[in-house]
Design a protein around this motif. Sequence first.
Motif, PDB file in Angstrom:
ATOM      1  N   SER A  50       9.719  13.513   1.581  1.00 38.42           N
ATOM      2  CA  SER A  50       8.638  14.483   1.448  1.00 38.42           C
ATOM      3  C   SER A  50       7.737  14.408   2.661  1.00 38.42           C
ATOM      4  CB  SER A  50       7.825  14.208   0.172  1.00 38.42           C
ATOM      5  OG  SER A  50       6.592  14.884   0.212  1.00 38.42           O
ATOM      6  N   VAL A  51       7.471  15.563   3.256  1.00 40.47           N
ATOM      7  CA  VAL A  51       6.564  15.579   4.396  1.00 40.47           C
ATOM      8  C   VAL A  51       5.194  15.067   3.985  1.00 40.47           C
ATOM      9  CG1 VAL A  51       5.314  17.102   5.949  1.00 40.47           C
ATOM     10  CG2 VAL A  51       7.769  17.352   5.688  1.00 40.47           C
ATOM     11  N   THR A  52       4.749  15.440   2.798  1.00 43.02           N
ATOM     12  CA  THR A  52       3.459  14.966   2.312  1.00 43.02           C
ATOM     13  C   THR A  52       3.468  13.455   2.158  1.00 43.02           C
ATOM     14  OG1 THR A  52       3.137  17.041   1.118  1.00 43.02           O
ATOM     15  CG2 THR A  52       1.759  15.172   0.457  1.00 43.02           C
ATOM     16  N   LEU A  53       4.583  12.941   1.626  1.00 42.20           N
ATOM     17  CA  LEU A  53       4.701  11.505   1.435  1.00 42.20           C
ATOM     18  C   LEU A  53       4.710  10.767   2.764  1.00 42.20           C
ATOM     19  CD1 LEU A  53       4.912   9.579  -0.908  1.00 42.20           C
ATOM     20  CD2 LEU A  53       7.398   9.745  -0.798  1.00 42.20           C
ATOM     21  N   VAL A  54       5.366  11.360   3.753  1.00 41.16           N
ATOM     22  CA  VAL A  54       5.371  10.759   5.085  1.00 41.16           C
ATOM     23  C   VAL A  54       3.940  10.610   5.588  1.00 41.16           C
ATOM     24  CG1 VAL A  54       5.960  11.148   7.502  1.00 41.16           C
ATOM     25  CG2 VAL A  54       7.668  11.512   5.732  1.00 41.16           C
ATOM     26  N   GLY A  55       3.156  11.654   5.407  1.00 42.34           N
ATOM     27  CA  GLY A  55       1.764  11.590   5.833  1.00 42.34           C
ATOM     28  C   GLY A  55       1.011  10.480   5.126  1.00 42.34           C
ATOM     29  N   GLN A  56       1.288  10.302   3.840  1.00 40.49           N
ATOM     30  CA  GLN A  56       0.621   9.246   3.084  1.00 40.49           C
ATOM     31  C   GLN A  56       1.042   7.872   3.575  1.00 40.49           C
ATOM     32  OE1 GLN A  56      -1.852   9.663   0.667  1.00 40.49           O
ATOM     33  NE2 GLN A  56      -2.020   7.487   1.131  1.00 40.49           N
ATOM     34  N   VAL A  57       2.369   7.727   3.872  1.00 41.45           N
ATOM     35  CA  VAL A  57       2.870   6.444   4.377  1.00 41.45           C
ATOM     36  C   VAL A  57       2.216   6.104   5.714  1.00 41.45           C
ATOM     37  CG1 VAL A  57       4.894   5.250   5.285  1.00 41.45           C
ATOM     38  CG2 VAL A  57       5.062   6.536   3.160  1.00 41.45           C
ATOM     39  N   LEU A  58       2.144   7.095   6.605  1.00 40.31           N
ATOM     40  CA  LEU A  58       1.494   6.858   7.893  1.00 40.31           C
ATOM     41  C   LEU A  58       0.044   6.449   7.710  1.00 40.31           C
ATOM     42  CD1 LEU A  58       2.808   9.672  10.261  1.00 40.31           C
ATOM     43  CD2 LEU A  58       3.134   7.218  10.500  1.00 40.31           C
ATOM     44  N   SER A  59      -0.622   7.109   6.792  1.00 37.86           N
ATOM     45  CA  SER A  59      -2.024   6.794   6.534  1.00 37.86           C
ATOM     46  C   SER A  59      -2.162   5.376   6.005  1.00 37.86           C
ATOM     47  CB  SER A  59      -2.605   7.797   5.535  1.00 37.86           C
ATOM     48  OG  SER A  59      -3.940   7.460   5.208  1.00 37.86           O
ATOM     49  N   ASP A  60      -1.292   4.992   5.054  1.00 40.02           N
ATOM     50  CA  ASP A  60      -1.366   3.652   4.469  1.00 40.02           C
ATOM     51  C   ASP A  60      -1.031   2.578   5.504  1.00 40.02           C
ATOM     52  OD1 ASP A  60      -2.027   4.843   2.094  1.00 40.02           O
ATOM     53  OD2 ASP A  60      -0.036   4.638   1.191  1.00 40.02           O
ATOM     54  N   LEU A  61       0.011   2.833   6.305  1.00 36.33           N
ATOM     55  CA  LEU A  61       0.376   1.870   7.344  1.00 36.33           C
ATOM     56  C   LEU A  61      -0.725   1.767   8.403  1.00 36.33           C
ATOM     57  CD1 LEU A  61       4.184   2.606   7.839  1.00 36.33           C
ATOM     58  CD2 LEU A  61       3.157   0.581   6.806  1.00 36.33           C
ATOM     59  N   GLY A  62      -1.373   2.893   8.675  1.00 36.03           N
ATOM     60  CA  GLY A  62      -2.502   2.871   9.596  1.00 36.03           C
ATOM     61  C   GLY A  62      -3.609   1.970   9.098  1.00 36.03           C
ATOM     62  N   GLN A  63      -3.834   1.975   7.786  1.00 38.71           N
ATOM     63  CA  GLN A  63      -4.851   1.101   7.199  1.00 38.71           C
ATOM     64  C   GLN A  63      -4.456  -0.369   7.342  1.00 38.71           C
ATOM     65  OE1 GLN A  63      -7.900   2.034   6.050  1.00 38.71           O
ATOM     66  NE2 GLN A  63      -7.268   4.014   6.895  1.00 38.71           N
ATOM     67  N   VAL A  64      -3.134  -0.644   7.191  1.00 36.01           N
ATOM     68  CA  VAL A  64      -2.654  -2.014   7.386  1.00 36.01           C
ATOM     69  C   VAL A  64      -2.877  -2.452   8.827  1.00 36.01           C
ATOM     70  CG1 VAL A  64      -0.608  -3.498   7.412  1.00 36.01           C
ATOM     71  CG2 VAL A  64      -0.938  -1.868   5.539  1.00 36.01           C
ATOM     72  N   ALA A  65      -2.496  -1.587   9.769  1.00 39.11           N
ATOM     73  CA  ALA A  65      -2.668  -1.916  11.187  1.00 39.11           C
ATOM     74  C   ALA A  65      -4.134  -2.181  11.506  1.00 39.11           C
ATOM     75  CB  ALA A  65      -2.135  -0.776  12.057  1.00 39.11           C
ATOM     76  N   LYS A  66      -5.012  -1.385  10.926  1.00 38.72           N
ATOM     77  CA  LYS A  66      -6.444  -1.532  11.193  1.00 38.72           C
ATOM     78  C   LYS A  66      -6.989  -2.819  10.573  1.00 38.72           C
ATOM     79  CE  LYS A  66     -10.739   1.147  10.975  1.00 38.72           C
ATOM     80  NZ  LYS A  66     -11.328   2.450  10.567  1.00 38.72           N
ATOM     81  N   ALA A  67      -6.590  -3.087   9.328  1.00 40.98           N
ATOM     82  CA  ALA A  67      -7.113  -4.265   8.636  1.00 40.98           C
ATOM     83  C   ALA A  67      -6.588  -5.563   9.246  1.00 40.98           C
ATOM     84  CB  ALA A  67      -6.741  -4.192   7.152  1.00 40.98           C
ATOM     85  N   ARG A  68      -5.324  -5.540   9.686  1.00 40.55           N
ATOM     86  CA  ARG A  68      -4.695  -6.753  10.220  1.00 40.55           C
ATOM     87  C   ARG A  68      -4.801  -6.857  11.738  1.00 40.55           C
ATOM     88  NH1 ARG A  68      -3.981 -10.191   5.930  1.00 40.55           N
ATOM     89  NH2 ARG A  68      -2.936  -9.134   4.197  1.00 40.55           N
ATOM     90  N   LEU A  95       1.517   2.590  15.713  1.00 42.03           N
ATOM     91  CA  LEU A  95       0.179   2.635  15.139  1.00 42.03           C
ATOM     92  C   LEU A  95      -0.584   1.428  15.672  1.00 42.03           C
ATOM     93  CD1 LEU A  95       1.221   3.418  11.458  1.00 42.03           C
ATOM     94  CD2 LEU A  95       0.229   5.033  13.068  1.00 42.03           C
ATOM     95  N   GLY A  96      -1.771   1.668  16.229  1.00 38.55           N
ATOM     96  CA  GLY A  96      -2.546   0.591  16.818  1.00 38.55           C
ATOM     97  C   GLY A  96      -3.588   0.030  15.880  1.00 38.55           C
TER      98      GLY A  96
END
Length: 517
Positions: A50-68, A95-96
């Motif tokens: 799902s394109v929508t799901l891809v966007g959510q995954v990117l957003s969630d992984l972005g949060q991981v990258a930011k937190a860690r 993702l940085g």
Amino acid sequence: MAQVGALTGAIPLALLVRRVDELCAAGCNIVVVSIAPTGTDESRHPLVQSVTLVGQVLSDLGQVAKARRAYLCLSFDEISGYSTTRVLPKSCVILGPSGAVCAHRILSTNTEFGGERLKKDFIDTEYGRIAIAAHCDLLEVDATYDHLGVWLVLAPVQYSRSDPEESNLYEEHLRNSLSSQGFFVVEANSGGSTTVYNPGGTILTSLNDKNFITTIPAATVHKSHYLSGFRLPKITNSQEPHSVKVAAIQVSSDLANTPKNIEKIVPLCEEAAANGAKFIVLPECALTGYLSQDLKINWHLPGRSLHSKFTGLNPEPHALRVSSPEVKSFGPLAKRIGRNYYNTICLVSPHTGGVVATYRKMNPWPHPEVSWATAGLAPVCYQTEYGKVGLAVCFDIHSVLPLYKTEGIWTLLYSIAWVDGEPLARWFHNLLPERLRTYDFNVVGANWAVDHYQPWFGYGSSTIFRSHGEVVSTASNSYGSEIVYATLPSQPQGRTTNNSRPSPKFSTATRNKQKKM
């Protein structure tokens, strides 16, 4: 030291973010993700559902990258598009620590998007410069990344090891491709294995494990500040050169006769150097020839289209590698992969005696080059003691000028083999100066010549321009060999903004609208 992790294999999407976070929690500063389809249907790839799901995954992984405070490299092999992040098919992103996409590479063999294949494909980190190689791009990794000062290449790949013979052939090809490079490579295969290569292509570690963690030495000196491991001597204000002599060599070449061409070119280079030239520019394809002098014979790869006016000649026996003896033979003079063929120019340094920058023509002229040339991916710059130089070839002039303007170059070294429908003086003395009028850098243009009259326009008129298109000097003859000299003011220190880095490439659709004059 940098702790690098890889997550590979068939992983349900619901677990992906958690598994990445676990690797980061285990101390990984850099994580490569390359996951496989969860079924036989490619449409069931976890990141394609799902394109929508891809966007959510990117957003969630972005949060991981930011937190860690980590860097996450993720492969999107079959996505149809996601507008917010501009993710395209067969591409990778990093993702940085900010949580945003900070680097993005599109697979070089993907032509579905009109050849717009490369975004910014590297990022500078506290460990060193990190770049991406998408899937089989890894087999064509060349000196470009080394010249860009890359420390580590992250390569999420998708290939099967079910055929041992094919797998061995791939690995041998890959080791050969990496044998002369100065960076580490992490190859994370969606099949469930990860291999880390040392600079030079030897294997540092390899493991068939879906959760992989290893340690890689950080760059001892931040290579993004210089190129190819060679640092320029620091120049004080009193030592800074205020001007430099340049030369454009106008010379004819015989197609497929490299020894004869070199025999003709070397004395001209020696003469130019003896007369004080610090930069010497040769015409396009000067060593191998671009077309026959009567424009009747052209390079032609089997399977490529060839215009009816040409007789084809297979380039395979005549093409030169950057590491070939013919190219390396210019090293001492300066001091005193796959089956793709590129229209390539190299910059040879007087300090190292070796090639320090390699540029592949980004915009092959469709008329003759469709039969053999593969387009290069990005502009290439190199910082010299006189200023930052850029490299370009012939038809590139229609599109690369804005790209090099953003790089803050001092001089464009421009190799040419021009073909025109009218006398060439109008292009070099009127149209091109007008085009250069808004650009604040010099251009050293070396055009090809012929040995005697030919019934077409384009040869001769090699010209050197100061910034804003001012003609400094031009060739007086169209036949035989001639050296065109000029003295150019050097670039004030502190004016350049970046060392070598690629810029976005113009699309094929845009290029094809531009007409070689």
